[in-house]
Design an enzyme around this catalytic site. Structure first.
Site, PDB file in Angstrom:
ATOM      1  N   PRO A  91      -0.070   9.002  -1.681  1.00 36.35           N
ATOM      2  CA  PRO A  91       1.256   8.753  -1.952  1.00 36.35           C
ATOM      3  C   PRO A  91       2.108   8.161  -2.059  1.00 36.35           C
ATOM      4  CG  PRO A  91      -0.042   9.024  -0.167  1.00 36.35           C
ATOM      5  CD  PRO A  91      -0.745   9.196  -1.244  1.00 36.35           C
ATOM      6  N   ASN A  92       3.297   8.444  -2.593  1.00 37.47           N
ATOM      7  CA  ASN A  92       4.604   6.899  -2.655  1.00 37.47           C
ATOM      8  C   ASN A  92       4.312   6.560  -3.885  1.00 37.47           C
ATOM      9  OD1 ASN A  92       6.237   8.369  -0.810  1.00 37.47           O
ATOM     10  ND2 ASN A  92       4.871   7.738   0.981  1.00 37.47           N
ATOM     11  N   ARG A 121      11.429   0.074  -5.857  1.00 31.63           N
ATOM     12  CA  ARG A 121      11.672  -0.355  -4.505  1.00 31.63           C
ATOM     13  C   ARG A 121      10.757  -0.746  -4.121  1.00 31.63           C
ATOM     14  NH1 ARG A 121      13.667   5.181  -1.343  1.00 31.63           N
ATOM     15  NH2 ARG A 121      15.389   5.774  -2.502  1.00 31.63           N
ATOM     16  N   TYR A 174       5.519  -4.856  -3.750  1.00 26.10           N
ATOM     17  CA  TYR A 174       4.460  -3.959  -4.769  1.00 26.10           C
ATOM     18  C   TYR A 174       4.383  -4.547  -6.083  1.00 26.10           C
ATOM     19  CZ  TYR A 174       3.361  -1.142  -0.995  1.00 26.10           C
ATOM     20  OH  TYR A 174       2.421  -0.734   0.527  1.00 26.10           O
ATOM     21  N   ASN A 231      -6.366   4.581  -5.436  1.00 27.98           N
ATOM     22  CA  ASN A 231      -5.344   3.590  -4.895  1.00 27.98           C
ATOM     23  C   ASN A 231      -5.173   4.991  -4.011  1.00 27.98           C
ATOM     24  OD1 ASN A 231      -3.683   2.487  -3.194  1.00 27.98           O
ATOM     25  ND2 ASN A 231      -2.358   1.905  -5.241  1.00 27.98           N
ATOM     26  N   ALA A 286      -1.624   4.869   1.795  1.00 34.68           N
ATOM     27  CA  ALA A 286      -1.461   4.878   2.893  1.00 34.68           C
ATOM     28  C   ALA A 286      -1.918   6.982   3.596  1.00 34.68           C
ATOM     29  CB  ALA A 286       0.219   5.769   3.487  1.00 34.68           C
ATOM     30  N   GLU A 292     -11.787   1.664  -3.983  1.00 35.46           N
ATOM     31  CA  GLU A 292     -10.860   1.771  -3.532  1.00 35.46           C
ATOM     32  C   GLU A 292     -10.368   0.562  -4.000  1.00 35.46           C
ATOM     33  OE1 GLU A 292     -11.630   1.089   1.037  1.00 35.46           O
ATOM     34  OE2 GLU A 292      -9.375   0.799   1.067  1.00 35.46           O
ATOM     35  N   HIS A 302      -5.992  -1.243  -4.011  1.00 36.55           N
ATOM     36  CA  HIS A 302      -4.768  -1.480  -3.953  1.00 36.55           C
ATOM     37  C   HIS A 302      -4.152  -3.066  -4.218  1.00 36.55           C
ATOM     38  CE1 HIS A 302      -5.856   0.740  -0.457  1.00 36.55           C
ATOM     39  NE2 HIS A 302      -7.021   0.096  -0.369  1.00 36.55           N
ATOM     40  N   ARG A 332      -0.496  -8.053   6.320  1.00 35.30           N
ATOM     41  CA  ARG A 332       0.026  -6.813   5.942  1.00 35.30           C
ATOM     42  C   ARG A 332       0.073  -6.645   7.502  1.00 35.30           C
ATOM     43  NH1 ARG A 332       1.898  -3.517   1.372  1.00 35.30           N
ATOM     44  NH2 ARG A 332       3.149  -3.227   2.946  1.00 35.30           N
TER      45      ARG A 332
HETATM   46  O1  CA2 Z   1      -1.197  -2.449  -1.611  1.00 40.73           O
HETATM   47  C1  CA2 Z   1      -1.154  -0.888  -1.872  1.00 40.73           C
HETATM   48  O2  CA2 Z   1      -1.681  -0.726  -3.417  1.00 40.73           O
HETATM   49  C2  CA2 Z   1      -1.014   0.215  -0.814  1.00 40.73           C
HETATM   50  O3  CA2 Z   1      -2.732   0.969  -1.632  1.00 40.73           O
HETATM   51  C3  CA2 Z   1       0.374   1.000  -1.404  1.00 40.73           C
HETATM   52  C4  CA2 Z   1       0.443   1.975   0.185  1.00 40.73           C
HETATM   53  C5  CA2 Z   1       0.816   1.752   1.649  1.00 40.73           C
HETATM   54  O4  CA2 Z   1       0.916   1.758   2.332  1.00 40.73           O
HETATM   55  C6  CA2 Z   1      -1.151   0.824   1.766  1.00 40.73           C
HETATM   56  O5  CA2 Z   1      -1.015   0.318   3.044  1.00 40.73           O
HETATM   57  C7  CA2 Z   1      -1.457  -0.240   0.633  1.00 40.73           C
HETATM   58  C8  CA2 Z   1       1.829   2.469  -0.056  1.00 40.73           C
HETATM   59  C9  CA2 Z   1       2.151   2.999  -1.765  1.00 40.73           C
HETATM   60  C10 CA2 Z   1       3.632   3.236  -1.999  1.00 40.73           C
HETATM   61  O6  CA2 Z   1       4.735   2.015  -2.421  1.00 40.73           O
HETATM   62  C11 CA2 Z   1       5.590   2.756  -2.580  1.00 40.73           C
HETATM   63  C12 CA2 Z   1       6.099   1.699  -4.335  1.00 40.73           C
HETATM   64  C13 CA2 Z   1       7.465   2.306  -3.953  1.00 40.73           C
HETATM   65  C14 CA2 Z   1       8.561   1.607  -2.979  1.00 40.73           C
HETATM   66  C15 CA2 Z   1       7.927   2.075  -1.908  1.00 40.73           C
HETATM   67  C16 CA2 Z   1       5.792   3.157  -1.710  1.00 40.73           C
END
Ligand code: CA2
Length: 146
Positions: free
Chosen positions: A13-14, A21, A26, A77, A80, A101, A103, A110
């Site tokens: 997700p996301n 953003r 990221y 990946n 969340a 897995e 990330h 974090r």
């Molecule tokens: O670091 C990673 O790849 C995560 O899997 C990314 C997830 C986060 O919840 C994990 O803890 C770590 C979040 C992905 C959402 O990515 C966004 C990108 C741009 C704007 C908002 C969210």
């Protein structure tokens, strides 16, 4: 290509928001740019990769359940859902094919809640904190596991 050379890459997700953003966490690459890098490496390694993204936990569970029919390994990946999803963990365990897995960020540097991965025990290993290279290293690890 035979199933034994096919790898499924799943984005949770996301991750479709990448590049728009939070670039400090990221990176600046969009999901499409990341996917292009994954596909380029797949060509180099002589494997076929299919890439999917979903914001829905159920859809990810369905894809993982179906994966063994068509794929020999997967790179995930779970975003969340990494930190919350018993359903994804159970699906990965049941699938029985090697899963890596990955990330983008280092989940251990974090917030406290990100330090726990519910899927970690259902995968071969975890690559975290290397940006797009996490996916590329994950793909290499999946190929090793074939
Ligand atoms: O670091 C990673 O790849 C995560 O899997 C990314 C997830 C986060 O919840 C994990 O803890 C770590 C979040 C992905 C959402 O990515 C966004 C990108 C741009 C704007 C908002 C969210």
């Amino acid at each position: 290509m035979a199933k034994k050379r096919k790898i499924l890459v799943l984005h949770g997700p996301n991750l479709n928001l990448l590049g728009k953003r939070q670039p400090e966490i990221y990176g600046r690459l969009t999901l499409e740019q990341i996917n292009r890098r994954i596909l380029a490496l797949a060509r180099e390694l002589g494997v076929e990769v299919e890439i999917r993204q979903s914001n829905s936990e159920g859809e990810l569970v369905d894809w993982i359940q179906q994966a063994p029919k068509k794929f020999a390994a997967l790179v995930i990946n779970a975003a969340a859902y990494t930190h919350s999803s018993v359903a994804l963990r159970d699906a990965l365990t049941a699938a029985g094919i090697p899963a890596i897995e990955v990330h983008l960020s280092n989940i251990y540097k974090r917030e406290e809640f990100r330090k726990r991965s519910l899927i970690a025990e259902a995968v071969v290993g975890q690559i975290t904190g290397f940006g797009v290279s996490s996916y590329l290293l994950g793909l290499r690890a999946a190929v090793e596991a074939l």
